[in-house]
Design a protein around this motif. Structure first.
Motif, PDB file in Angstrom:
ATOM      1  N   GLN A 184       0.829  -1.202   0.000  1.00 23.58           N
ATOM      2  CA  GLN A 184       0.000   0.000   0.000  1.00 23.58           C
ATOM      3  C   GLN A 184       0.865   1.254   0.000  1.00 23.58           C
ATOM      4  O   GLN A 184       0.550   2.244  -0.675  1.00 23.58           O
ATOM      5  N   ALA A 185       1.979   1.199   0.722  1.00 22.24           N
ATOM      6  CA  ALA A 185       2.922   2.326   0.728  1.00 22.24           C
ATOM      7  C   ALA A 185       3.549   2.503  -0.652  1.00 22.24           C
ATOM      8  O   ALA A 185       3.742   3.632  -1.120  1.00 22.24           O
ATOM      9  N   MET A 186       3.867   1.398  -1.335  1.00 19.18           N
ATOM     10  CA  MET A 186       4.420   1.493  -2.687  1.00 19.18           C
ATOM     11  C   MET A 186       3.408   2.122  -3.647  1.00 19.18           C
ATOM     12  O   MET A 186       3.780   2.921  -4.517  1.00 19.18           O
ATOM     13  N   GLU A 187       2.145   1.783  -3.490  1.00 16.48           N
ATOM     14  CA  GLU A 187       1.103   2.365  -4.330  1.00 16.48           C
ATOM     15  C   GLU A 187       0.980   3.870  -4.067  1.00 16.48           C
ATOM     16  O   GLU A 187       0.780   4.663  -4.991  1.00 16.48           O
ATOM     17  N   HIS A 188       1.127   4.254  -2.813  1.00 10.08           N
ATOM     18  CA  HIS A 188       1.085   5.677  -2.455  1.00 10.08           C
ATOM     19  C   HIS A 188       2.233   6.426  -3.144  1.00 10.08           C
ATOM     20  O   HIS A 188       2.030   7.544  -3.649  1.00 10.08           O
ATOM     21  N   ILE A 189       3.409   5.833  -3.173  1.00  8.59           N
ATOM     22  CA  ILE A 189       4.541   6.454  -3.860  1.00  8.59           C
ATOM     23  C   ILE A 189       4.209   6.683  -5.329  1.00  8.59           C
ATOM     24  O   ILE A 189       4.456   7.762  -5.882  1.00  8.59           O
ATOM     25  N   GLU A 190       3.632   5.673  -5.981  1.00  9.41           N
ATOM     26  CA  GLU A 190       3.310   5.797  -7.398  1.00  9.41           C
ATOM     27  C   GLU A 190       2.311   6.919  -7.660  1.00  9.41           C
ATOM     28  O   GLU A 190       2.414   7.624  -8.660  1.00  9.41           O
ATOM     29  N   ARG A 191       1.351   7.092  -6.767  1.00  5.51           N
ATOM     30  CA  ARG A 191       0.329   8.120  -6.960  1.00  5.51           C
ATOM     31  C   ARG A 191       0.877   9.522  -6.708  1.00  5.51           C
ATOM     32  O   ARG A 191       0.239  10.512  -7.094  1.00  5.51           O
ATOM     33  N   HIS A 192       2.045   9.603  -6.046  1.00  3.75           N
ATOM     34  CA  HIS A 192       2.584  10.910  -5.674  1.00  3.75           C
ATOM     35  C   HIS A 192       4.024  11.088  -6.149  1.00  3.75           C
ATOM     36  O   HIS A 192       4.808  11.796  -5.528  1.00  3.75           O
ATOM     37  N   LEU A 193       4.378  10.480  -7.263  1.00  2.23           N
ATOM     38  CA  LEU A 193       5.740  10.588  -7.773  1.00  2.23           C
ATOM     39  C   LEU A 193       6.108  12.013  -8.170  1.00  2.23           C
ATOM     40  O   LEU A 193       7.284  12.374  -8.197  1.00  2.23           O
ATOM     41  N   ASP A 194       5.094  12.834  -8.484  1.00  2.00           N
ATOM     42  CA  ASP A 194       5.372  14.188  -8.953  1.00  2.00           C
ATOM     43  C   ASP A 194       5.465  15.206  -7.818  1.00  2.00           C
ATOM     44  O   ASP A 194       5.407  16.408  -8.046  1.00  2.00           O
ATOM     45  N   ARG A 195       5.613  14.726  -6.599  1.00  2.00           N
ATOM     46  CA  ARG A 195       5.774  15.633  -5.466  1.00  2.00           C
ATOM     47  C   ARG A 195       6.746  15.023  -4.466  1.00  2.00           C
ATOM     48  O   ARG A 195       7.170  13.884  -4.620  1.00  2.00           O
ATOM     49  N   SER A 196       7.100  15.793  -3.457  1.00  2.62           N
ATOM     50  CA  SER A 196       8.045  15.304  -2.450  1.00  2.62           C
ATOM     51  C   SER A 196       7.457  14.110  -1.704  1.00  2.62           C
ATOM     52  O   SER A 196       6.259  14.094  -1.384  1.00  2.62           O
ATOM     53  N   VAL A 197       8.311  13.133  -1.443  1.00  2.00           N
ATOM     54  CA  VAL A 197       7.853  11.944  -0.734  1.00  2.00           C
ATOM     55  C   VAL A 197       7.683  12.263   0.746  1.00  2.00           C
ATOM     56  O   VAL A 197       8.588  12.818   1.382  1.00  2.00           O
ATOM     57  N   ASP A 198       6.518  11.955   1.274  1.00  2.00           N
ATOM     58  CA  ASP A 198       6.228  12.160   2.695  1.00  2.00           C
ATOM     59  C   ASP A 198       6.490  10.829   3.412  1.00  2.00           C
ATOM     60  O   ASP A 198       5.631   9.954   3.444  1.00  2.00           O
ATOM     61  N   VAL A 199       7.692  10.686   3.967  1.00  2.00           N
ATOM     62  CA  VAL A 199       8.059   9.420   4.615  1.00  2.00           C
ATOM     63  C   VAL A 199       7.178   9.160   5.827  1.00  2.00           C
ATOM     64  O   VAL A 199       6.852   8.010   6.139  1.00  2.00           O
ATOM     65  N   ALA A 200       6.769  10.225   6.519  1.00  2.00           N
ATOM     66  CA  ALA A 200       5.878  10.049   7.669  1.00  2.00           C
ATOM     67  C   ALA A 200       4.566   9.401   7.239  1.00  2.00           C
ATOM     68  O   ALA A 200       4.025   8.538   7.943  1.00  2.00           O
ATOM     69  N   GLU A 201       4.049   9.797   6.076  1.00  2.00           N
ATOM     70  CA  GLU A 201       2.811   9.210   5.575  1.00  2.00           C
ATOM     71  C   GLU A 201       3.019   7.754   5.162  1.00  2.00           C
ATOM     72  O   GLU A 201       2.166   6.888   5.425  1.00  2.00           O
ATOM     73  N   ALA A 224      10.901  18.695 -16.931  1.00  2.00           N
ATOM     74  CA  ALA A 224      11.758  18.916 -15.757  1.00  2.00           C
ATOM     75  C   ALA A 224      10.949  19.471 -14.592  1.00  2.00           C
ATOM     76  O   ALA A 224      11.054  18.985 -13.456  1.00  2.00           O
ATOM     77  N   VAL A 225      10.137  20.487 -14.852  1.00  2.00           N
ATOM     78  CA  VAL A 225       9.343  21.111 -13.787  1.00  2.00           C
ATOM     79  C   VAL A 225       8.319  20.128 -13.237  1.00  2.00           C
ATOM     80  O   VAL A 225       8.102  20.060 -12.023  1.00  2.00           O
ATOM     81  N   ARG A 226       7.691  19.366 -14.115  1.00  2.00           N
ATOM     82  CA  ARG A 226       6.675  18.393 -13.663  1.00  2.00           C
ATOM     83  C   ARG A 226       7.254  17.398 -12.670  1.00  2.00           C
ATOM     84  O   ARG A 226       6.580  16.980 -11.714  1.00  2.00           O
ATOM     85  N   TRP A 227       8.529  17.031 -12.855  1.00  2.00           N
ATOM     86  CA  TRP A 227       9.132  16.022 -11.994  1.00  2.00           C
ATOM     87  C   TRP A 227      10.060  16.609 -10.942  1.00  2.00           C
ATOM     88  O   TRP A 227      10.931  15.930 -10.424  1.00  2.00           O
ATOM     89  N   GLY A 228       9.844  17.908 -10.646  1.00  2.00           N
ATOM     90  CA  GLY A 228      10.465  18.484  -9.467  1.00  2.00           C
ATOM     91  C   GLY A 228      11.833  19.104  -9.647  1.00  2.00           C
ATOM     92  O   GLY A 228      12.520  19.369  -8.648  1.00  2.00           O
ATOM     93  N   TYR A 229      12.233  19.370 -10.904  1.00  2.00           N
ATOM     94  CA  TYR A 229      13.548  19.966 -11.143  1.00  2.00           C
ATOM     95  C   TYR A 229      13.374  21.435 -11.529  1.00  2.00           C
ATOM     96  O   TYR A 229      12.535  21.776 -12.370  1.00  2.00           O
ATOM     97  N   GLY A 230      14.191  22.294 -10.911  1.00  2.00           N
ATOM     98  CA  GLY A 230      14.036  23.729 -11.111  1.00  2.00           C
ATOM     99  C   GLY A 230      14.591  24.255 -12.407  1.00  2.00           C
ATOM    100  O   GLY A 230      14.318  25.391 -12.782  1.00  2.00           O
ATOM    101  N   SER A 231      15.384  23.454 -13.107  1.00  2.00           N
ATOM    102  CA  SER A 231      15.981  23.893 -14.370  1.00  2.00           C
ATOM    103  C   SER A 231      16.228  22.685 -15.251  1.00  2.00           C
ATOM    104  O   SER A 231      16.296  21.541 -14.780  1.00  2.00           O
ATOM    105  N   THR A 232      16.383  22.954 -16.546  1.00  2.00           N
ATOM    106  CA  THR A 232      16.684  21.859 -17.465  1.00  2.00           C
ATOM    107  C   THR A 232      18.074  21.303 -17.201  1.00  2.00           C
ATOM    108  O   THR A 232      18.328  20.114 -17.443  1.00  2.00           O
ATOM    109  N   GLU A 233      18.981  22.158 -16.677  1.00  2.00           N
ATOM    110  CA  GLU A 233      20.339  21.694 -16.368  1.00  2.00           C
ATOM    111  C   GLU A 233      20.318  20.655 -15.243  1.00  2.00           C
ATOM    112  O   GLU A 233      20.970  19.600 -15.332  1.00  2.00           O
ATOM    113  N   ALA A 234      19.588  20.968 -14.157  1.00  2.00           N
ATOM    114  CA  ALA A 234      19.496  20.024 -13.037  1.00  2.00           C
ATOM    115  C   ALA A 234      18.823  18.730 -13.482  1.00  2.00           C
ATOM    116  O   ALA A 234      19.240  17.623 -13.104  1.00  2.00           O
ATOM    117  N   PHE A 235      17.784  18.867 -14.304  1.00  2.00           N
ATOM    118  CA  PHE A 235      17.089  17.686 -14.818  1.00  2.00           C
ATOM    119  C   PHE A 235      18.020  16.851 -15.694  1.00  2.00           C
ATOM    120  O   PHE A 235      18.052  15.620 -15.596  1.00  2.00           O
TER     121      PHE A 235
END
Length: 287
Positions: A7-24, A75-86
């Motif tokens: 269930q935790a793995m499924e939660h990760i998949e549903r929220h891949l486009d944001r920061s992972v909440d380890v507490a959740e 890049a922005v969709r997956w949490g990267y602030g620039s194309t260079e970082a991505f």
């Protein structure tokens, strides 16, 4: 436990486009953040953060090849602030930059989704006991070394050889409680059990006595310890016991690991081929 991990793995998949909440994730798995990180790393073979990063860049790779969005949008969709970082992160996983991958249709690497299933690996019972210990001190010598899952650890071997025999005798003389005699201790893993991860290795003794000022000291808080025993080829038997505790014993028992050093009391045969060992892991009830 396995159902909750999935269930935790499924939660990760549903929220891949944001920061992972380890507490959740820990809440879903009904455990502590500390134990969730360590259990995940032991079962998956990679740290949680690395798995999430690979999954994100796997999905991002598909979007790069599809060509429907600009590289900046991806890049922005997956949490990267620039194309260079991505681009740096993308190349670290796929071995090629996103621009080149799009132009050439390059083959990319993929991190599959993880799921946990029960397999028949626990056919041999694991004998253990739970010991309550008051506060104590770990006294001896310590060094920062890389984690090695299989075979001898050259850094530890070199470190132990560097300790003068007289110092070893003084350390052993401090032992006044279980686990008795010289112990080998891992501490400071910070939830990451990937090969090469650095940790504090201690060559020491468990004591309540005053410790000479020239020795390293680690105060250890009171609590419960799960104690396991093994006998077999060295060092494989000890390393496999460590693995089995986290991949088999914890998922099947109502305990979770708690912060603290992991202690091994190992007695090796004269020819260095066989060992009798105890493994002490700090634990607490899972609920």
């Amino acid at each position: 436990m396995l159902e909750r991990l999935n269930q935790a793995m499924e939660h990760i998949e549903r929220h891949l486009d944001r920061s992972v909440d380890v507490a959740e994730l820990a809440r879903i798995a009904v455990t502590s953040e500390y134990h969730f990180r360590r259990l995940f790393a032991a079962l998956a073979g990679i740290p949680l953060s690395e798995y999430v990063r690979r999954r994100r860049l796997t999905v991002a790779g598909a979007e790069v090849l599809a060509g429907e969005r600009t590289l900046l949008d991806v890049a922005v969709r997956w949490g990267y602030g620039s194309t260079e970082a991505f681009a740096r992160a993308f190349k670290a996983v796929h071995g090629v930059g996103p621009g080149e991958a799009r132009r050439t249709g390059a083959a990319l690497s993929a991190q599959p989704r993880l799921s946990f299933r029960l397999t028949i690996e626990g056919s041999n019972s694991m004998r253990y006991r739970i010991v309550q210990k008051d506060t104590f001190r770990l006294a001896g010598r310590k060094a920062r070394v890389p984690l090695v899952h299989e075979g001898m650890n050259p850094a530890i071997v070199a470190f132990v050889k560097s300790i003068e025999p007289a110092t070893r005798e003084r350390i052993e003389a401090l032992s006044d409680q279980e686990p008795a005699g010289i112990v080998n201790v891992s501490d400071g893993l910070a939830g990451n059990r990937a090969e090469g991860t650095e940790l504090d290795y201690w060559y020491g003794a468990v004591t309540a006595a005053e410790v000479p000022g020239d020795l390293d000291v680690l105060p250890v808080s009171a609590g419960a310890w799960a104690v396991f025993e093994t006998s077999g080829p060295f060092p494989e038997a000890v390393q496999h016991l460590w693995r089995d505790v986290f991949t088999q014993w914890f998922p099947a028992n109502p305990y979770r690991s708690r912060p603290g050093p992991e202690i091994s009391r190992t007695r090796i045969s004269a020819d260095g081929a066989h060992a009798d060992a105890q493994l002490w892991i700090p634990v607490e009830p899972a609920s």
